[in-house]
Design an enzyme around this catalytic site. Structure first.
Site, PDB file in Angstrom:
ATOM      1  N   LEU A  20       0.827  -1.202   0.000  1.00  0.00           N
ATOM      2  CA  LEU A  20       0.000   0.000   0.000  1.00  0.00           C
ATOM      3  C   LEU A  20       0.866   1.258   0.000  1.00  0.00           C
ATOM      4  O   LEU A  20       0.575   2.234  -0.681  1.00  0.00           O
ATOM      5  CB  LEU A  20      -0.851  -0.052   1.261  1.00  0.00           C
ATOM      6  CG  LEU A  20      -2.206   0.560   1.132  1.00  0.00           C
ATOM      7  CD1 LEU A  20      -3.206  -0.326   1.859  1.00  0.00           C
ATOM      8  CD2 LEU A  20      -2.193   1.928   1.718  1.00  0.00           C
ATOM      9  N   THR A 189      13.034   3.172  18.968  1.00  0.00           N
ATOM     10  CA  THR A 189      13.699   3.251  17.665  1.00  0.00           C
ATOM     11  C   THR A 189      14.641   2.069  17.416  1.00  0.00           C
ATOM     12  O   THR A 189      15.145   1.902  16.314  1.00  0.00           O
ATOM     13  CB  THR A 189      14.538   4.541  17.549  1.00  0.00           C
ATOM     14  OG1 THR A 189      15.596   4.480  18.504  1.00  0.00           O
ATOM     15  CG2 THR A 189      13.686   5.780  17.804  1.00  0.00           C
ATOM     16  N   GLN A 193      16.758   0.668  14.068  1.00  0.00           N
ATOM     17  CA  GLN A 193      18.227   0.675  13.984  1.00  0.00           C
ATOM     18  C   GLN A 193      18.760  -0.697  13.587  1.00  0.00           C
ATOM     19  O   GLN A 193      19.637  -0.817  12.741  1.00  0.00           O
ATOM     20  CB  GLN A 193      18.837   1.065  15.328  1.00  0.00           C
ATOM     21  CG  GLN A 193      18.508   2.474  15.790  1.00  0.00           C
ATOM     22  CD  GLN A 193      19.090   2.739  17.173  1.00  0.00           C
ATOM     23  OE1 GLN A 193      20.193   2.308  17.492  1.00  0.00           O
ATOM     24  NE2 GLN A 193      18.349   3.448  18.013  1.00  0.00           N
ATOM     25  N   CYS A 381     -18.520 -14.652 -10.624  1.00  0.00           N
ATOM     26  CA  CYS A 381     -17.862 -15.879 -11.054  1.00  0.00           C
ATOM     27  C   CYS A 381     -18.570 -17.097 -10.460  1.00  0.00           C
ATOM     28  O   CYS A 381     -19.639 -17.470 -10.927  1.00  0.00           O
ATOM     29  CB  CYS A 381     -16.370 -15.814 -10.718  1.00  0.00           C
ATOM     30  SG  CYS A 381     -15.391 -16.870 -11.788  1.00  0.00           S
ATOM     31  N   HIS A 515     -14.486 -10.991 -13.051  1.00  0.00           N
ATOM     32  CA  HIS A 515     -14.218 -10.352 -11.754  1.00  0.00           C
ATOM     33  C   HIS A 515     -14.146  -8.833 -11.896  1.00  0.00           C
ATOM     34  O   HIS A 515     -13.052  -8.268 -12.018  1.00  0.00           O
ATOM     35  CB  HIS A 515     -12.906 -10.880 -11.172  1.00  0.00           C
ATOM     36  CG  HIS A 515     -12.996 -12.298 -10.716  1.00  0.00           C
ATOM     37  ND1 HIS A 515     -13.506 -12.651  -9.492  1.00  0.00           N
ATOM     38  CD2 HIS A 515     -12.686 -13.462 -11.337  1.00  0.00           C
ATOM     39  CE1 HIS A 515     -13.480 -13.967  -9.370  1.00  0.00           C
ATOM     40  NE2 HIS A 515     -12.991 -14.489 -10.478  1.00  0.00           N
ATOM     41  N   GLU A 517     -14.435  -6.639  -9.733  1.00  0.00           N
ATOM     42  CA  GLU A 517     -13.773  -5.991  -8.590  1.00  0.00           C
ATOM     43  C   GLU A 517     -12.310  -5.675  -8.892  1.00  0.00           C
ATOM     44  O   GLU A 517     -11.718  -4.792  -8.278  1.00  0.00           O
ATOM     45  CB  GLU A 517     -13.900  -6.857  -7.326  1.00  0.00           C
ATOM     46  CG  GLU A 517     -13.067  -8.135  -7.280  1.00  0.00           C
ATOM     47  CD  GLU A 517     -13.750  -9.340  -7.911  1.00  0.00           C
ATOM     48  OE1 GLU A 517     -14.630  -9.155  -8.775  1.00  0.00           O
ATOM     49  OE2 GLU A 517     -13.380 -10.485  -7.562  1.00  0.00           O
TER      50      GLU A 517
HETATM   51  N1  GLN Z   1     -14.701 -22.596  -9.469  1.00  0.00           N
HETATM   52  C1  GLN Z   1     -15.316 -21.907 -10.560  1.00  0.00           C
HETATM   53  C2  GLN Z   1     -14.598 -22.144 -11.864  1.00  0.00           C
HETATM   54  O1  GLN Z   1     -13.477 -22.580 -11.885  1.00  0.00           O
HETATM   55  C3  GLN Z   1     -15.394 -20.421 -10.289  1.00  0.00           C
HETATM   56  C4  GLN Z   1     -14.058 -19.757 -10.200  1.00  0.00           C
HETATM   57  C5  GLN Z   1     -14.121 -18.387  -9.581  1.00  0.00           C
HETATM   58  O2  GLN Z   1     -15.093 -18.029  -8.916  1.00  0.00           O
HETATM   59  N2  GLN Z   1     -13.094 -17.604  -9.748  1.00  0.00           N
HETATM   60  O3  GLN Z   1     -15.155 -21.892 -12.904  1.00  0.00           O
END
Ligand code: GLN
Length: 543
Positions: A20, A189, A193, A381, A515, A517
């Site tokens: 980060l 500290t 060190q 997924c 995905h 995200e």
């Molecule tokens: N296990 C599932 C697959 O391989 C989903 C994978 C996942 O959610 N990334 O298709």
């Protein structure tokens, strides 16, 4: 300007947030107008983290070009918006397999192959490989903690680079901890060190020290660190704990961190424009409401296994000016008890990615609850696959519907891609014979149905998202499921692989095979997360 390399090591203890902090420095340099790229060097022997359990090592972050990488690359992308690549993630396993491959091909011409110079040369090669050439800064984070046996070749390689490239093009930053000792009533500290001494023993004198602390470091202590660590006082930067991770760039800037980095290289720029971060932090600190989202998964014992997901949900909150309260629920509890009450009262349900049969029935139950009770549902997924099984069983009259991931079944609504699908739709990408890289990995395009909810959310009918899965929703059941209300609103461009399903009759019910995200950023929240949190907010106003 020639590319400059910044090497970031960690000392004293792990978990100081090195990734980060590297990401935040990247963001600051970017805000000063520089082009940056961030890279991670991990000392473990796995070739990539793709084979590691998420509960051990946290989430596997996937890049557009299909690499399975360390979750720190997610931080890098979220703070800089620069899409990471395969070449930005290097492990000891990757280095050694390169060296051994070369040795087997006779490329070392009879030499005795050794850690120095062969392994260290390969590390140096990877530090500089795959760049565009116009980067102003390449920030290389060295995983692990100084003193670990495994890190030694990396530290030796970066020490050499300091000589090879010259000190005008290399900067060593060391992140340490300055702990508060309650019985003494003092910040100490000594660990810093010792850690610097350890680095010095390896030939590296850090140029800047970044000191994590839970309260301000008094002037006297800072002077002491500078004196004993042979560093100018202004280059001992305190990194105080902050209330939100998105305040880190602001906090660092206030301590003069980016100024010192630029001064080291003799670079002068205008003050960075940090309004983006100020805006984000203001929203995080003063939300106008709250929504609660139940995340029903099975890696809930280590929240790092859902790092990008948690961040993307927070981004959805930032976009809607609300705080997103997450309830992590282990899906297995639904299989053991009548646990539906855990879902009562939440404003949205999210079933994330996952692998294997354990906990799957619980996720199917959660999808059913969301569908029947009209609670916003987001399946990602595995979460999409479970929603499809649920709809097949309870809407389309296929009680034996399942996924072949759990063994043979009568109605495989989720199954492995057949060879013709693979040949038709996928570029051949590193599909090896071993366990690594046998999945559909990286960015693939999808075509969205005009008029669908997802097309409205994206504001487009053509998208590209990142994948990581072996199994696919079986197109053979498309018609039947659509007749019963589950619409396949996103497909691979050739129409073979289902990418998105939705229930138009539901307030918000969407499953995606990819995905999303992984691409969300605080300053650019992913539209699906923005929309999902908005739906949850609408739902919260109903109850
Ligand atoms: N296990 C599932 C697959 O391989 C989903 C994978 C996942 O959610 N990334 O298709």
């Amino acid at each position: 300007m020639a590319t400059r390399f910044i090497f970031i090591t960690g000392g004293v203890v792990s978990s100081l947030g090195k990734g980060l902090s590297a990401a935040a420095l990247g963001a600051l340099l970017q805000a000063r107008g520089f082009k940056v790229r961030l890279r991670k060097f991990d000392p473990y022997l796995n070739v990539d983290p793709g084979t590691m359990s998420p509960t051990q090592h946290g989430e596997v972050f996937v890049t557009d070009d299909g690499a399975e990488t360390d979750l720190d690359l997610g931080h890098y992308e979220r703070y800089t918006g620069v899409a990471a690549r395969r070449s930005d993630s290097v492990t000891t396993g990757k280095i050694y397999s390169t060296v051994i491959g070369r040795e087997r091909r006779g490329e070392y011409l009879g030499a005795t192959v050794q850690v120095i110079p062969h392994v260290t040369d390969t590390i140096k090669e990877f530090v500089q490989a795959g760049l565009d050439g116009d980067e102003d800064f390449v920030l290389c984070e060295i995983g692990g903690t100084v003193g670990d046996i495994e890190s030694l070749p990396f530290l030796e390689a970066i020490r050499q680079l300091g000589n090879d490239l010259g000190r005008a093009r290399t900067l060593f930053i060391h992140l340490t901890l300055v702990p508060w000792i309650p019985s003494a009533g003092e910040l100490k500290t000594k660990p810093t060190q010792h850690s610097v001494k350890e680095l010095l023993g390896l030939g590296i004198q850090p140029d800047i020290l970044l000191c994590r602390c839970d309260r301000p470091i008094p002037e006297s202590q800072r002077r002491k660190i500078a004196l004993f660590c042979n560093i100018r006082e202004s280059r001992v930067i305190q990194a105080l704990d902050v209330d939100t991770i998105y305040a880190v760039p602001l906090a660092y800037h206030a301590e003069g961190y980016d100024r010192e980095v630029c001064a080291y290289f003799g670079l002068e720029t205008a003050e960075p424009d940090l309004s983006r971060w100020q805006e984000i932090v203001a929203r995080v600190r003063q939300p106008e409401g709250e929504v609660s989202i139940a995340v029903v998964g099975k890696y809930t014992s280590l929240l790092d296994s859902y790092k990008s997901l948690a961040e993307a949900l927070a981004h959805g909150g930032i976009a809607n000016n609300v705080r997103v309260k997450l309830d992590w629920i282990d899906s297995e509890i639904f299989e053991k008890e009548d646990a539906v009450h855990h879902l009562e009262g939440v404003n949205g349900i999210l079933v994330p990615g996952g692998f294997g049969e354990r906990g799957a029935e619980g996720k199917i139950m959660a999808a059913r609850f969301a569908r029947e009770r009209k609670v916003p549902y987001f399946g990602i997924c595995f979460g999409m696959q479970m929603a499809v099984i649920e709809a097949a069983r309870h809407l389309a009259g296929l009680p034996k519907a399942g996924s072949t991931e759990f063994g043979p079944c009568e109605d495989p609504v989720v199954g492995l891609m057949t060879e013709w699908m693979r040949g038709n739709t996928l570029e051949k990408r590193e599909v090896g014979g071993d366990l690594g890289g046998t999945m559909r990995l990286g960015a693939y395009e999808a075509v969205l149905q005009p008029g669908s909810r997802v097309a409205a959310i994206y504001g487009s009918t053509r998208i590209s998202e990142r994948h990581r899965h072996r199994y696919e929703v079986n197109i053979g059941y498309k018609r039947r499921l659509e007749e019963h209300g589950l619409v396949f609103s996103g497909m691979s461009p050739d129409g073979v692989l289902p990418e998105i399903v939705e229930i138009p009759e539901h307030p918000w019910f969407i499953g995606v095979q990819f995905h999303p995200e992984l691409k969300s950023k605080p300053f650019e929240p992913h539209p699906l997360f923005t929309s999902f949190i908005k739906a949850a907010l609408d739902q919260s106003r109903l109850v």
